[in-house]
Design a protein around this motif. Structure first.
Motif, PDB file in Angstrom:
ATOM      1  N   PRO A  68       0.733  -1.465   0.077  1.00 52.46           N
ATOM      2  CA  PRO A  68      -0.419  -0.273  -0.148  1.00 52.46           C
ATOM      3  C   PRO A  68       1.149   0.889   0.318  1.00 52.46           C
ATOM      4  CG  PRO A  68      -1.131  -1.892   1.767  1.00 52.46           C
ATOM      5  CD  PRO A  68       0.252  -1.648   1.446  1.00 52.46           C
ATOM      6  N   SER A  69       2.585   1.553   0.142  1.00 57.58           N
ATOM      7  CA  SER A  69       3.015   2.539   0.393  1.00 57.58           C
ATOM      8  C   SER A  69       3.455   2.370  -0.771  1.00 57.58           C
ATOM      9  CB  SER A  69       3.426   2.230   1.651  1.00 57.58           C
ATOM     10  OG  SER A  69       3.700   2.006   2.654  1.00 57.58           O
ATOM     11  N   ALA A  70       3.481   1.278  -1.363  1.00 55.96           N
ATOM     12  CA  ALA A  70       4.314   1.702  -2.656  1.00 55.96           C
ATOM     13  C   ALA A  70       3.436   2.622  -4.068  1.00 55.96           C
ATOM     14  CB  ALA A  70       4.585   0.276  -3.186  1.00 55.96           C
ATOM     15  N   PHE A  71       4.775   3.129  -4.758  1.00 52.32           N
ATOM     16  CA  PHE A  71       4.109   4.113  -6.131  1.00 52.32           C
ATOM     17  C   PHE A  71       3.131   2.694  -6.414  1.00 52.32           C
ATOM     18  CE2 PHE A  71       6.343   7.810  -5.900  1.00 52.32           C
ATOM     19  CZ  PHE A  71       5.857   8.273  -4.238  1.00 52.32           C
ATOM     20  N   ASP A  72       2.255   2.803  -7.235  1.00 59.01           N
ATOM     21  CA  ASP A  72       1.776   1.921  -8.543  1.00 59.01           C
ATOM     22  C   ASP A  72       3.022   1.226  -9.717  1.00 59.01           C
ATOM     23  OD1 ASP A  72      -0.533   2.145  -7.402  1.00 59.01           O
ATOM     24  OD2 ASP A  72      -1.153   3.222  -9.557  1.00 59.01           O
ATOM     25  N   GLY A  73       4.142   1.599 -10.264  1.00 60.22           N
ATOM     26  CA  GLY A  73       5.050   1.637 -10.870  1.00 60.22           C
ATOM     27  C   GLY A  73       5.860   0.891 -10.816  1.00 60.22           C
ATOM     28  N   ASN A  74       5.754   0.071  -9.132  1.00 57.56           N
ATOM     29  CA  ASN A  74       7.078  -0.406  -8.175  1.00 57.56           C
ATOM     30  C   ASN A  74       6.242  -1.965  -7.496  1.00 57.56           C
ATOM     31  OD1 ASN A  74       9.339   0.901  -8.748  1.00 57.56           O
ATOM     32  ND2 ASN A  74       8.363   2.487  -7.061  1.00 57.56           N
ATOM     33  N   LEU A 142      23.974 -11.500  -6.362  1.00 60.77           N
ATOM     34  CA  LEU A 142      22.609 -11.434  -6.538  1.00 60.77           C
ATOM     35  C   LEU A 142      22.671  -9.900  -7.060  1.00 60.77           C
ATOM     36  CD1 LEU A 142      22.272 -11.874  -3.070  1.00 60.77           C
ATOM     37  CD2 LEU A 142      20.927 -12.732  -4.142  1.00 60.77           C
ATOM     38  N   ASP A 143      21.021 -10.002  -8.343  1.00 62.84           N
ATOM     39  CA  ASP A 143      21.172  -8.509  -8.687  1.00 62.84           C
ATOM     40  C   ASP A 143      20.036  -7.890  -7.378  1.00 62.84           C
ATOM     41  OD1 ASP A 143      21.778  -9.134 -11.271  1.00 62.84           O
ATOM     42  OD2 ASP A 143      20.292 -10.711 -11.303  1.00 62.84           O
ATOM     43  N   CYS A 144      20.281  -5.988  -7.950  1.00 62.61           N
ATOM     44  CA  CYS A 144      19.500  -5.500  -6.844  1.00 62.61           C
ATOM     45  C   CYS A 144      18.813  -4.281  -7.586  1.00 62.61           C
ATOM     46  CB  CYS A 144      20.272  -4.362  -5.795  1.00 62.61           C
ATOM     47  SG  CYS A 144      21.021  -5.225  -4.460  1.00 62.61           S
ATOM     48  N   GLY A 145      17.075  -4.101  -7.153  1.00 64.67           N
ATOM     49  CA  GLY A 145      15.964  -3.021  -8.071  1.00 64.67           C
ATOM     50  C   GLY A 145      16.218  -2.191  -6.768  1.00 64.67           C
ATOM     51  N   PRO A 146      17.218  -0.946  -6.559  1.00 62.74           N
ATOM     52  CA  PRO A 146      16.805   0.187  -6.151  1.00 62.74           C
ATOM     53  C   PRO A 146      15.730   0.641  -5.748  1.00 62.74           C
ATOM     54  CG  PRO A 146      18.627   0.289  -6.866  1.00 62.74           C
ATOM     55  CD  PRO A 146      18.239  -0.781  -6.960  1.00 62.74           C
ATOM     56  N   MET A 147      14.870   1.058  -5.597  1.00 66.01           N
ATOM     57  CA  MET A 147      13.414   2.174  -5.384  1.00 66.01           C
ATOM     58  C   MET A 147      12.954   3.067  -4.826  1.00 66.01           C
ATOM     59  SD  MET A 147      10.256  -0.722  -5.777  1.00 66.01           S
ATOM     60  CE  MET A 147      11.084  -1.632  -4.205  1.00 66.01           C
ATOM     61  N   SER A 148      12.814   4.707  -4.929  1.00 72.29           N
ATOM     62  CA  SER A 148      12.774   5.701  -3.551  1.00 72.29           C
ATOM     63  C   SER A 148      10.933   5.687  -4.014  1.00 72.29           C
ATOM     64  CB  SER A 148      13.847   6.485  -4.075  1.00 72.29           C
ATOM     65  OG  SER A 148      13.713   7.198  -5.222  1.00 72.29           O
ATOM     66  N   GLY A 149      10.397   5.389  -4.719  1.00 75.49           N
ATOM     67  CA  GLY A 149       9.019   5.648  -5.515  1.00 75.49           C
ATOM     68  C   GLY A 149       8.247   4.820  -4.414  1.00 75.49           C
ATOM     69  N   PHE A 150       8.285   5.241  -3.246  1.00 79.48           N
ATOM     70  CA  PHE A 150       6.993   4.975  -1.922  1.00 79.48           C
ATOM     71  C   PHE A 150       6.658   6.213  -1.261  1.00 79.48           C
ATOM     72  CE2 PHE A 150      11.705   4.328  -0.129  1.00 79.48           C
ATOM     73  CZ  PHE A 150      11.232   4.042   1.062  1.00 79.48           C
ATOM     74  N   ASP A 151       5.606   6.042  -0.234  1.00 77.48           N
ATOM     75  CA  ASP A 151       5.199   6.846   0.851  1.00 77.48           C
ATOM     76  C   ASP A 151       6.172   6.310   2.034  1.00 77.48           C
ATOM     77  OD1 ASP A 151       3.990   8.159   3.033  1.00 77.48           O
ATOM     78  OD2 ASP A 151       1.995   7.646   1.870  1.00 77.48           O
ATOM     79  N   ASN A 152       6.936   7.630   2.398  1.00 82.04           N
ATOM     80  CA  ASN A 152       7.709   7.583   3.487  1.00 82.04           C
ATOM     81  C   ASN A 152       7.410   7.066   4.693  1.00 82.04           C
ATOM     82  OD1 ASN A 152       9.942   7.872   1.084  1.00 82.04           O
ATOM     83  ND2 ASN A 152      11.614   7.662   2.645  1.00 82.04           N
ATOM     84  N   ALA A 153       6.971   8.047   4.912  1.00 83.03           N
ATOM     85  CA  ALA A 153       5.544   8.625   5.633  1.00 83.03           C
ATOM     86  C   ALA A 153       4.892   6.981   6.317  1.00 83.03           C
ATOM     87  CB  ALA A 153       4.858   9.532   5.420  1.00 83.03           C
ATOM     88  N   ARG A 154       4.711   6.636   5.551  1.00 86.82           N
ATOM     89  CA  ARG A 154       2.945   5.414   5.591  1.00 86.82           C
ATOM     90  C   ARG A 154       4.718   3.921   5.773  1.00 86.82           C
ATOM     91  NH1 ARG A 154      -1.447   4.205   1.931  1.00 86.82           N
ATOM     92  NH2 ARG A 154      -2.912   2.287   2.173  1.00 86.82           N
TER      93      ARG A 154
END
Ligand SMILES: Cc1cc2nc3c(=O)[nH]c(=O)nc-3n(C[C@H](O)[C@H](O)[C@H](O)COP(=O)(O)O)c2cc1C
Length: 197
Positions: A68-74, A142-154
């Motif tokens: 629920p905190s993630a942006f749709d694209g993630n 391993l492979d990584c997928g970093p993401m900042s597209g989310f609601d931090n406060a949530r």
């Protein structure tokens, strides 16, 4: 022991490593999470303050708390990843300075008295620790997928309630489905962004 990494290691870490978009249906051995941490923890931080705090989400139930905190694209990326790490930052990291930086324990007070310096230091150092995390994971295959597209406060409310920890960024971990990678973006040339004075 060689004092430089060979070209294959540099490919693994940098030139041929790609950001993971979607992942293969292949689990991550639980001990690898500890191995990532046991490598990344040696990366330098200012005053050895080590502000990063990490929550590994390893089950569909745990990941469902993040969705629920993630942006749709993630969302698809999170769902396909065997593990998602929340890279957090302890805003009260300075409480541990007497232990982590014993030759100058009084530096704890620098941050107690200066909220701006404390926030900047937590963010700067947890961010570079997040980068160490990515390269430690790559070093372990391993492979990584970093993401900042989310609601931090949530995310903070869901995972760090009642603590002094705040989320910085997310990082999926697993074995990438290379067919799902985005096209490789260009990078600046040395001459474009570097000066040697
Ligand atoms: C801190 C950080 C945040 C990112 N946030 C997102 C994101 O929210 N969603 C996404 O699809 N990609 C995200 N990315 C992925 C970048 O777009 C990707 O790493 C970059 O384009 C380089 O891709 P490459 O490693 O395949 O060359 C993020 C990367 C970093 C390092």
């Amino acid at each position: 022991m060689s004092s430089t990494l060979d070209s294959n290691a540099c490919k693994l870490l940098f030139t041929e490593a790609r950001t993971a978009n979607l992942f293969l249906d292949k689990s991550v051995e639980p001990n690898l999470l500890r191995e990532i941490y046991d490598l990344m923890k040696w990366g330098p931080t200012s005053m050895n303050c080590c502000p990063a705090r990490i929550v590994f989400l390893t089950t569909p139930k745990a990941k469902a708390r993040l969705i629920p905190s993630a942006f749709d694209g993630n969302v698809a990326r999170i769902n396909s990843a065997p593990v998602v790490a929340i890279i957090g930052q302890d805003m009260e990291f300075f409480q541990y300075i007497p232990h982590l930086y014993p030759h100058a324990p009084e530096n704890k007070k620098v941050f107690e008295d200066n909220e701006f310096a404390a926030e900047a230091t937590a963010f700067r150092n947890s961010t570079i620790q997040g980068a160490y995390f990515i390269f430690a994971a790559r070093a372990l295959g391993l492979d990584c997928g970093p993401m900042s597209g989310f609601d931090n406060a949530r995310v903070d409310k869901e995972f760090f309630g009642g603590t002094h920890v705040k989320s910085n960024f997310l990082c999926t971990i697993g074995y990438a489905d290379s067919a799902a990678a985005f096209p490789r973006g260009p990078r600046f040339a040395f001459e474009d962004v570097c000066q040697v004075l």
